[in-house]
Motif scaffolding. Sequence first.
Motif, short mmCIF file in Angstrom:
data_model
loop_
_atom_site.label_atom_id
_atom_site.label_comp_id
_atom_site.label_asym_id
_atom_site.label_seq_id
_atom_site.Cartn_x
_atom_site.Cartn_y
_atom_site.Cartn_z
N ALA A 612 65.64 11.67 40.64
CA ALA A 612 64.53 12.53 41.06
C ALA A 612 63.56 11.77 41.95
CB ALA A 612 63.80 13.07 39.82
N LEU A 613 63.38 10.49 41.65
CA LEU A 613 62.49 9.68 42.48
C LEU A 613 63.05 9.52 43.88
CD1 LEU A 613 59.99 7.91 42.75
CD2 LEU A 613 61.34 5.98 41.86
N ARG A 614 64.36 9.30 43.96
CA ARG A 614 64.97 9.19 45.29
C ARG A 614 64.78 10.49 46.07
NH1 ARG A 614 68.93 6.41 42.31
NH2 ARG A 614 70.18 8.31 42.12
N GLU A 615 65.01 11.62 45.39
CA GLU A 615 64.82 12.91 46.06
C GLU A 615 63.36 13.08 46.48
OE1 GLU A 615 66.15 15.92 43.44
OE2 GLU A 615 68.26 15.30 43.47
N SER A 616 62.46 12.66 45.57
CA SER A 616 61.04 12.78 45.88
C SER A 616 60.67 11.92 47.08
CB SER A 616 60.21 12.39 44.66
OG SER A 616 58.84 12.41 44.97
N GLU A 617 61.22 10.70 47.11
CA GLU A 617 60.92 9.81 48.23
C GLU A 617 61.47 10.39 49.54
OE1 GLU A 617 62.66 6.18 46.96
OE2 GLU A 617 60.87 5.52 45.85
N GLU A 618 62.67 10.96 49.48
CA GLU A 618 63.23 11.57 50.68
C GLU A 618 62.38 12.75 51.13
OE1 GLU A 618 67.19 12.57 49.65
OE2 GLU A 618 67.91 10.49 49.58
N LEU A 619 61.92 13.57 50.12
CA LEU A 619 61.08 14.70 50.44
C LEU A 619 59.76 14.23 51.06
CD1 LEU A 619 60.47 17.73 50.35
CD2 LEU A 619 59.64 17.41 48.00
N PHE A 620 59.21 13.14 50.46
CA PHE A 620 57.95 12.62 50.97
C PHE A 620 58.11 12.13 52.41
CE2 PHE A 620 55.15 8.98 51.76
CZ PHE A 620 53.90 9.58 51.59
#
Length: 975
Positions: A612-620
């Motif tokens: 989820a953090l990786r997805e969040s970082e990509e989204l950010f």
Amino acid sequence: MDLDEYEELKTRKRYGDALNDINALIHSTTDIDTIMERVVVEVARAVGAESAVIYVPNDDVWNTRYVYGLPMEMAGRDLTAEEIRYSVIAAVEGKTLVIDDPLHDDRVDPAIIERYGITAILDIPLTAAGELIGDFSLHYHTAGRTFGEAEVDFAVKAASSIILALENAILFNERREAAKALGETGEKLEFALEAAGIGAWEVDLRTGKGWCSSQHHRIFGYPEPPQEWTSERFLRHVLPEDRERVESNIRSIVRTGADLKDVCRIRRADGEVRLIEAKIIALHDGSGNVSGLRGVVQDVTALKQTEERVIESLDRIMILLSVSSSVLNETTIEGILDRAVHGALLLTGAEMAASGHGFDEGRITVGARSDDADLPPCPESPFIIDRGGVYLDLIEGSPKIRLTQEELTRHPAWWGLPEGHPPLRGLLGARLAGFDGKPNGMILVSHKRQGDFTDEDEALLSQLGLLTSLGIRHIEARAAAEARANELEAVKKRLEIILQNTPAFVYLMDEENRFLHVNRRYEEAVGFSSDELRGRSIFDFFPNEYAATLAANNRQILETCAAAEFEEAIPHDDGIHLYSSVKSPLFDNTGRCHAVIGISTDITSRKRAEAALRESEELFRDVFAHAPVGMAICDPGGRFLYVNGAYCGIVGYDREEILGGGLGFQQLTHPEDVGTNVELFQRLVAGELPYFFLEKRNIRKDGSSVWVRISVTVRRDAEERPFQAIALVEDIHDRKMAEHELNRTLEELARSNRELEQFAYVASHDLQEPLRMISGYLVLLERKYRGRLDEKADSYIHFAVDGAQRMQKLIEALLSWSRITTRGAELEPVNMGGALADAVANLAAVIGETGAEMKADPLPTVTGDATLLIQLFQNLIGNALKYTKPGVPPRVHVSAHRDGNEWVFFVRDNGIGIQHQHFDRIFQIFQRLHTREEYPGTGIGLAACKKIVERHHGRIWVESTPGDGSTFFFTLPAA
């Protein structure tokens, strides 16, 4: 006291009594064989051992010299070191061995164990005078029996007593042999001296005369031989205390003719008293009658003194043995020191003794005692020795000290005795040493009853010091062992609590992947207890493909004998869970890896969180790059780390120019705004602000300014240290320009309003005078010419007078309205109840005419202009009295309530009401809903109310239903 404590107390007493009996037994004889034969039996019986043996080293073999409970074939048998490896190990290492399972212990020869059926071994080396003299081994033959701590402690104490008794027996035997040799030498010397004529004499009983050798004369103190030697002269030399016995013995010789050997005291011719030994034989004549006496004499004074010293030494040795037993039986250091001090007084013949223990950095606590000595009393509290002196000289210098009084007074460290310490007279001391050989105490004696301290005193006190050190070390070792055992037990309990309560799975598996032990968390997960899991394989619980992976990981640990970490998958009811497993090898006594201990932590949530953090970082990153507003990330110093395209568009720089040039927000901020920006940023980084907003001007690349609104927050690490600042940058240049234009317009409008208000005031004020003149003359015309002109003229004059009067009222109302702003007083506390009362008083005539009913609740005090607030109430109540329903007396209710930081007032009536669409219109100036014929008025009253309320920073509104009356609300700030 519970049952366990009672049983422990009984056991301790039983072993204490047994140890006293053994001490009494071994100290009752000095024969080594007797000591060994008795001890091997008594110690074995005390601890319930079924067999025991004392091995005595003899060159390369060990002889089974003393045996109990074993077949007679063992007695006197020589065994090799390999056959009794455990005893050799105990002897070499100098420590006690306890072997609970000898059949499976590599230190034990299985042939002997199987032959004699031994199931447990307690082995103690025996060392005397620094040399190994034997090994004491006790055995159980009953399965399941083991030597406990109480048995081991008792056996070690008994062994210590045995060693001390053996040392004393050896010393006693050596002295006895010396005495025997001295006696034999004396006999030889006696005959040698007799043959040489030394101390020989003879008396003729018939004549009473006799002769003696020159050595005889010297024995009796004559420098020259006397004229004659008779039995009477001899008896005169014998002391009176012995004379009657000697005369009787001589008469017996004469009467019986038997030989005589006697010892008596004589006073020599020079007055010195000596002890002589006389051997007398009878001389016979031809008839066989006793005719004379012949004998030899020997001065045995020195020999007798030697014998007395030997006896005294033996007495002191027995005292030392007794003291050693009492010392070894003590269970406290204080008890040992007390016994040692008492023994030192007995051993050395001293009148004062002292002991100290616990030496630490130049300080030692010393307690002294005196024994029937003519000395000042020793204080009850111990001395603290911390100033050097003879006491600390013993600790820090030589291991023993012996000084005469003369030497003591000349000793450089004579000083240092604490205040109140009894004076010393001579000094003898021995040092106490700990396990490491370092000094930690001492025993001292002073005031010897006779003479100075001797070599024997020094030797005995040194032996007592060694014994005391041994006893103290034993207590300290036992205390340390108990403390260590308690510590280990506490650590074990804490570790067990941690293992049982940790959220991780903890398990132990053997080489076949079978469970040996699991913690509570594992039990809960699989639904089986540790006992139920024990012996079952992982293949019994997990699908083969998962179990095979677990087994392969376990095999790696066993093959490499090294710890490793794995990521393992385990199926659960809610899906596959991932575990981080740390596995380590477990070694047996031979060093072979035979089991695996593992700790597995469920990392499923962490893995999901990481995804989820990786997805969040990509989204950010995506939002950061494509956001329509500017975004920038700075370090704590303000230097840009990241900027998005929108920010670059605002400032007119490329991303590479900003980041590559090392620019910070300071370089891109207008000089007039940079101070405020830097101050807020520093407060944010320092933690004084959680975030901040700021409208400022940025300097674009082309040198122009652009207005932006920034909102900035800061990111902190786990230690709350700032490492990044994130800023959202909004381009508000167009809005700022519009605001600027709007502010300019508003300022112009305000100026215009001020001028209009001023004009209204001036106009209304200046118009009043000509209007009063016009109105006055019109009234005069009406009075003078009414009825004289035609009807039309009268009507014109009436209209003119009425118009002038209405114009005057309108101008007065307008003047009053303008004064609300232009001539308002300073705000001050106003009692609204009083303001209402004044307004009602001003309307008293109208209230009386209309028959109105007034109701007022208690009103608060607020901050305001009293005159304007009275006018506010008067206008609202006046309208309530004016706009009434025909034939219905008006009712007016005034009240207020607190709502947060303001008061809400209302004026409610029962009048004609107002339609909803007119709620806002009625508060506009000159706006009326009725004709003058219906309800007179100027249309300024409610507009004035609104202006008064707004001057007080409040609000005013109306709620009404046509036909049901109206309620006017207004708010004022709370005082």
